[in-house]
Design a protein around this motif. Structure first.
Motif, mmCIF file in Angstrom:
data_model
loop_
_atom_site.group_PDB
_atom_site.id
_atom_site.type_symbol
_atom_site.label_atom_id
_atom_site.label_comp_id
_atom_site.label_asym_id
_atom_site.label_seq_id
_atom_site.Cartn_x
_atom_site.Cartn_y
_atom_site.Cartn_z
ATOM 1 N N MET A 1 0.820 -1.180 0.000
ATOM 2 C CA MET A 1 0.000 0.000 0.000
ATOM 3 C C MET A 1 0.871 1.254 0.000
ATOM 4 O O MET A 1 0.541 2.228 -0.658
ATOM 5 N N GLU A 2 1.981 1.178 0.724
ATOM 6 C CA GLU A 2 2.889 2.320 0.763
ATOM 7 C C GLU A 2 3.492 2.589 -0.617
ATOM 8 O O GLU A 2 3.589 3.747 -1.037
ATOM 9 N N ALA A 3 3.862 1.541 -1.333
ATOM 10 C CA ALA A 3 4.410 1.708 -2.681
ATOM 11 C C ALA A 3 3.372 2.344 -3.602
ATOM 12 O O ALA A 3 3.695 3.231 -4.408
ATOM 13 N N CYS A 4 2.139 1.940 -3.476
ATOM 14 C CA CYS A 4 1.064 2.503 -4.295
ATOM 15 C C CYS A 4 0.842 3.976 -3.927
ATOM 16 O O CYS A 4 0.695 4.826 -4.818
ATOM 17 N N ASP A 5 0.838 4.272 -2.652
ATOM 18 C CA ASP A 5 0.669 5.661 -2.216
ATOM 19 C C ASP A 5 1.810 6.534 -2.726
ATOM 20 O O ASP A 5 1.582 7.663 -3.173
ATOM 21 N N ASN A 6 3.032 6.015 -2.666
ATOM 22 C CA ASN A 6 4.189 6.767 -3.167
ATOM 23 C C ASN A 6 4.077 6.988 -4.674
ATOM 24 O O ASN A 6 4.376 8.079 -5.170
ATOM 25 N N ARG A 8 1.300 7.106 -6.439
ATOM 26 C CA ARG A 8 0.220 8.065 -6.700
ATOM 27 C C ARG A 8 0.647 9.489 -6.357
ATOM 28 O O ARG A 8 0.248 10.438 -7.016
ATOM 29 N N ALA A 9 1.468 9.657 -5.327
ATOM 30 C CA ALA A 9 1.986 10.994 -4.997
ATOM 31 C C ALA A 9 2.900 11.489 -6.120
ATOM 32 O O ALA A 9 2.813 12.659 -6.519
ATOM 33 N N TRP A 10 3.748 10.604 -6.638
ATOM 34 C CA TRP A 10 4.617 10.958 -7.767
ATOM 35 C C TRP A 10 3.766 11.296 -8.995
ATOM 36 O O TRP A 10 4.043 12.272 -9.689
ATOM 37 N N GLU A 11 2.749 10.482 -9.246
ATOM 38 C CA GLU A 11 1.840 10.711 -10.368
ATOM 39 C C GLU A 11 1.210 12.100 -10.268
ATOM 40 O O GLU A 11 1.165 12.846 -11.256
ATOM 41 N N ARG A 12 0.731 12.435 -9.115
ATOM 42 C CA ARG A 12 0.084 13.737 -8.917
ATOM 43 C C ARG A 12 1.066 14.882 -9.165
ATOM 44 O O ARG A 12 0.764 15.828 -9.882
ATOM 45 N N ARG A 13 2.246 14.765 -8.577
ATOM 46 C CA ARG A 13 3.254 15.822 -8.673
ATOM 47 C C ARG A 13 3.815 15.970 -10.092
ATOM 48 O O ARG A 13 3.898 17.066 -10.630
ATOM 49 N N TYR A 28 6.153 7.040 -16.901
ATOM 50 C CA TYR A 28 4.895 6.920 -16.176
ATOM 51 C C TYR A 28 4.064 5.761 -16.713
ATOM 52 O O TYR A 28 3.549 4.944 -15.958
ATOM 53 N N ARG A 29 3.953 5.665 -18.036
ATOM 54 C CA ARG A 29 3.186 4.583 -18.654
ATOM 55 C C ARG A 29 3.742 3.225 -18.225
ATOM 56 O O ARG A 29 2.990 2.329 -17.829
ATOM 57 N N ASP A 30 5.058 3.061 -18.287
ATOM 58 C CA ASP A 30 5.677 1.788 -17.890
ATOM 59 C C ASP A 30 5.473 1.497 -16.407
ATOM 60 O O ASP A 30 5.141 0.374 -16.030
ATOM 61 N N ALA A 31 5.669 2.504 -15.574
ATOM 62 C CA ALA A 31 5.499 2.312 -14.133
ATOM 63 C C ALA A 31 4.052 1.972 -13.794
ATOM 64 O O ALA A 31 3.784 1.094 -12.962
ATOM 65 N N LEU A 32 3.117 2.649 -14.444
ATOM 66 C CA LEU A 32 1.697 2.389 -14.187
ATOM 67 C C LEU A 32 1.324 0.969 -14.602
ATOM 68 O O LEU A 32 0.584 0.280 -13.885
ATOM 69 N N LYS A 33 1.847 0.507 -15.729
ATOM 70 C CA LYS A 33 1.589 -0.886 -16.142
ATOM 71 C C LYS A 33 2.054 -1.863 -15.072
ATOM 72 O O LYS A 33 1.339 -2.815 -14.733
ATOM 73 N N TRP A 34 3.261 -1.633 -14.536
ATOM 74 C CA TRP A 34 3.783 -2.536 -13.509
ATOM 75 C C TRP A 34 2.992 -2.437 -12.209
ATOM 76 O O TRP A 34 2.732 -3.453 -11.556
#
Length: 98
Positions: A1-6, A8-13, A28-34
């Protein structure tokens, strides 16, 4: 959950609140796929009847998966400027327009 939160924070910023360049969007596309792949695997695990204490995490994992799926949909099928203007007017009718 922490990795997902991190993530999503990066995604937002870096994606939502800025103008990302092509390299950042590709990363971003590659990271989101993973993140989607890994979260789907985790979702399957916590919903397995033999997974110890899985049920207590199932709702939280499912929520994160839904958030990531919305991110993928926004990336893969971005909203047009006209649609954005229409939704802003619909949901924020009293806000001044610039």
């Amino acid at each position: 959950m922490e990795a997902c939160d991190n993530f999503r924070a990066w995604e937002r910023r870096e994606i939502l609140l800025s103008e990302p360049n092509k390299k950042t969007l590709a990363q971003y596309r590659d990271a989101l796929k993973w993140m989607l792949r890994l979260t789907r695997l985790l979702d399957a695990q916590v919903n397995d009847p033999d997974f110890p204490t899985g049920r207590q995490f199932a709702a939280e994992v499912k929520g994160r998966l839904i958030q990531l799926q919305y991110s993928w949909e926004a990336l893969d099928n971005p909203m047009s400027q006209e649609e954005a203007v229409r939704l802003i007017a619909q949901y924020f009718p009293d806000e001044p327009r610039s």
